[in-house]
Scaffold this motif. Structure first.
Motif, PDB file in Angstrom:
ATOM      1  N   GLN A 189      44.470  42.405  43.279  1.00  0.00           N
ATOM      2  CA  GLN A 189      45.696  41.922  42.645  1.00  0.00           C
ATOM      3  C   GLN A 189      46.052  40.525  43.161  1.00  0.00           C
ATOM      4  N   GLU A 190      46.030  40.336  44.466  1.00  0.00           N
ATOM      5  CA  GLU A 190      46.376  39.030  45.037  1.00  0.00           C
ATOM      6  C   GLU A 190      45.367  37.952  44.653  1.00  0.00           C
ATOM      7  N   ASP A 191      44.082  38.269  44.756  1.00  0.00           N
ATOM      8  CA  ASP A 191      43.056  37.274  44.414  1.00  0.00           C
ATOM      9  C   ASP A 191      43.084  36.931  42.926  1.00  0.00           C
ATOM     10  N   LEU A 192      43.318  37.925  42.083  1.00  0.00           N
ATOM     11  CA  LEU A 192      43.381  37.679  40.644  1.00  0.00           C
ATOM     12  C   LEU A 192      44.583  36.804  40.301  1.00  0.00           C
ATOM     13  N   ARG A 193      45.742  37.098  40.886  1.00  0.00           N
ATOM     14  CA  ARG A 193      46.928  36.263  40.644  1.00  0.00           C
ATOM     15  C   ARG A 193      46.681  34.826  41.106  1.00  0.00           C
ATOM     16  N   ARG A 194      46.107  34.675  42.291  1.00  0.00           N
ATOM     17  CA  ARG A 194      45.844  33.332  42.814  1.00  0.00           C
ATOM     18  C   ARG A 194      44.869  32.583  41.912  1.00  0.00           C
ATOM     19  N   HIS A 195      43.811  33.260  41.479  1.00  0.00           N
ATOM     20  CA  HIS A 195      42.835  32.629  40.588  1.00  0.00           C
ATOM     21  C   HIS A 195      43.482  32.223  39.267  1.00  0.00           C
ATOM     22  N   LEU A 196      44.229  33.154  38.642  1.00  0.00           N
ATOM     23  CA  LEU A 196      44.851  32.854  37.354  1.00  0.00           C
ATOM     24  C   LEU A 196      45.870  31.727  37.476  1.00  0.00           C
TER      25      LEU A 196
ATOM     26  N   LEU B  30      43.501  29.261  26.423  1.00  0.00           N
ATOM     27  CA  LEU B  30      42.745  28.974  27.644  1.00  0.00           C
ATOM     28  C   LEU B  30      42.943  30.087  28.668  1.00  0.00           C
ATOM     29  N   HIS B  31      44.173  30.563  28.791  1.00  0.00           N
ATOM     30  CA  HIS B  31      44.476  31.633  29.738  1.00  0.00           C
ATOM     31  C   HIS B  31      43.775  32.936  29.329  1.00  0.00           C
ATOM     32  N   ILE B  32      43.840  33.272  28.052  1.00  0.00           N
ATOM     33  CA  ILE B  32      43.195  34.499  27.574  1.00  0.00           C
ATOM     34  C   ILE B  32      41.684  34.425  27.791  1.00  0.00           C
ATOM     35  N   ALA B  33      41.093  33.264  27.576  1.00  0.00           N
ATOM     36  CA  ALA B  33      39.653  33.108  27.830  1.00  0.00           C
ATOM     37  C   ALA B  33      39.346  33.339  29.306  1.00  0.00           C
ATOM     38  N   ASP B  34      40.209  32.853  30.199  1.00  0.00           N
ATOM     39  CA  ASP B  34      40.004  33.061  31.631  1.00  0.00           C
ATOM     40  C   ASP B  34      40.197  34.533  32.000  1.00  0.00           C
ATOM     41  N   VAL B  35      41.203  35.185  31.430  1.00  0.00           N
ATOM     42  CA  VAL B  35      41.415  36.617  31.680  1.00  0.00           C
ATOM     43  C   VAL B  35      40.191  37.401  31.227  1.00  0.00           C
ATOM     44  N   ARG B  36      39.659  37.040  30.068  1.00  0.00           N
ATOM     45  CA  ARG B  36      38.459  37.721  29.573  1.00  0.00           C
ATOM     46  C   ARG B  36      37.283  37.509  30.521  1.00  0.00           C
ATOM     47  N   ARG B  37      37.065  36.280  30.933  1.00  0.00           N
ATOM     48  CA  ARG B  37      35.933  35.937  31.795  1.00  0.00           C
ATOM     49  C   ARG B  37      36.029  36.615  33.169  1.00  0.00           C
ATOM     50  N   THR B  38      37.192  36.567  33.780  1.00  0.00           N
ATOM     51  CA  THR B  38      37.311  37.041  35.158  1.00  0.00           C
ATOM     52  C   THR B  38      37.689  38.507  35.283  1.00  0.00           C
ATOM     53  N   PHE B  39      38.268  39.088  34.247  1.00  0.00           N
ATOM     54  CA  PHE B  39      38.749  40.460  34.352  1.00  0.00           C
ATOM     55  C   PHE B  39      38.101  41.381  33.321  1.00  0.00           C
ATOM     56  N   LEU B  40      38.327  41.128  32.050  1.00  0.00           N
ATOM     57  CA  LEU B  40      37.882  42.050  31.009  1.00  0.00           C
ATOM     58  C   LEU B  40      36.359  42.179  30.942  1.00  0.00           C
ATOM     59  N   ASP B  41      35.645  41.064  31.099  1.00  0.00           N
ATOM     60  CA  ASP B  41      34.181  41.118  31.046  1.00  0.00           C
ATOM     61  C   ASP B  41      33.565  41.693  32.318  1.00  0.00           C
ATOM     62  N   ALA B  42      34.354  41.820  33.377  1.00  0.00           N
ATOM     63  CA  ALA B  42      33.837  42.328  34.657  1.00  0.00           C
ATOM     64  C   ALA B  42      33.831  43.855  34.710  1.00  0.00           C
ATOM     65  N   VAL B  43      34.478  44.501  33.744  1.00  0.00           N
ATOM     66  CA  VAL B  43      34.572  45.962  33.756  1.00  0.00           C
ATOM     67  C   VAL B  43      34.048  46.537  32.448  1.00  0.00           C
ATOM     68  N   SER B  44      33.629  47.783  32.517  1.00  0.00           N
ATOM     69  CA  SER B  44      33.134  48.465  31.315  1.00  0.00           C
ATOM     70  C   SER B  44      34.319  48.965  30.490  1.00  0.00           C
ATOM     71  N   PRO B  45      34.085  49.277  29.216  1.00  0.00           N
ATOM     72  CA  PRO B  45      35.167  49.866  28.412  1.00  0.00           C
ATOM     73  C   PRO B  45      35.736  51.134  29.064  1.00  0.00           C
ATOM     74  N   ARG B  46      34.879  51.940  29.663  1.00  0.00           N
ATOM     75  CA  ARG B  46      35.342  53.167  30.332  1.00  0.00           C
ATOM     76  C   ARG B  46      36.238  52.822  31.531  1.00  0.00           C
ATOM     77  N   GLN B  47      35.843  51.826  32.312  1.00  0.00           N
ATOM     78  CA  GLN B  47      36.673  51.405  33.446  1.00  0.00           C
ATOM     79  C   GLN B  47      38.013  50.847  32.965  1.00  0.00           C
ATOM     80  N   LEU B  48      37.981  50.130  31.862  1.00  0.00           N
ATOM     81  CA  LEU B  48      39.214  49.575  31.297  1.00  0.00           C
ATOM     82  C   LEU B  48      40.165  50.704  30.879  1.00  0.00           C
TER      83      LEU B  48
END
Length: 157
Positions: A22-29, A117-135
């Motif tokens: 949570q902290e690293d993701l907030r800092r990155h975003l 731009l933000h949604i693309a970053d969320v997709r790259r760093t978060f959504l694409d890093a997990v499987s649909p099942r994990q999501l």
């Protein structure tokens, strides 16, 4: 023995992993938003909350509830954004004690540029890093914890 010895290894791994993520993701975003658009994550939260309203406006208490922020945090954030020309405060016709926070034209332009731009970053760093099942699991986990908080929150006076 410490209080944290009451947690199993599995519980410690899950809890500290969640906190670190949570902290690293907030800092990155936040860094990416600042680099891409000059907005902080807090700025983006306020602007996106307002931009999703048909008239780009909410009463302050409605915005506070939407963002789940403390009143003083939101008040300070709104003041900073008004001074930058992104928001304006308007009197509330229904209640002369209240006011609306409204996007300015500049605020609308900034969020319209930043959002893709933000949604693309969320997709790259978060959504694409997990499987649909994990999501799906994360969504269910989030809903369960939020429900627990709501059930255990003391009543406000």
């Amino acid at each position: 023995m410490t209080a944290f010895d009451a947690l199993s290894e599995r519980e410690r791994r899950a809890w500290y992993g969640f906190l670190g993520m949570q902290e690293d993701l907030r800092r990155h975003l936040n860094r990416q938003l600042l680099r891409d658009s000059g907005l902080s994550l807090a700025d983006f939260s306020v602007l996106s909350g307002l931009s999703n309203q048909p008239d780009g406006s909410l009463r302050i208490f409605e915005l506070r509830e939407l963002l789940r922020w403390e009143k003083t945090r939101l008040t300070h954030q709104i003041s900073r954004m008004i001074s930058r020309g992104l928001l304006e405060r308007r009197p509330c016709a229904e209640d002369n004690r209240g006011s609306h926070v409204t996007l300015t034209e500049e605020g609308r332009a900034v969020i319209d540029k930043a959002a893709p731009l933000h949604i693309a970053d969320v997709r790259r760093t978060f959504l694409d890093a997990v499987s649909p099942r994990q999501l799906d699991t994360l969504a269910a986990l989030s809903e369960a914890v939020l429900e627990s908080i709501e059930e255990n929150e003391p009543a406000e006076d």
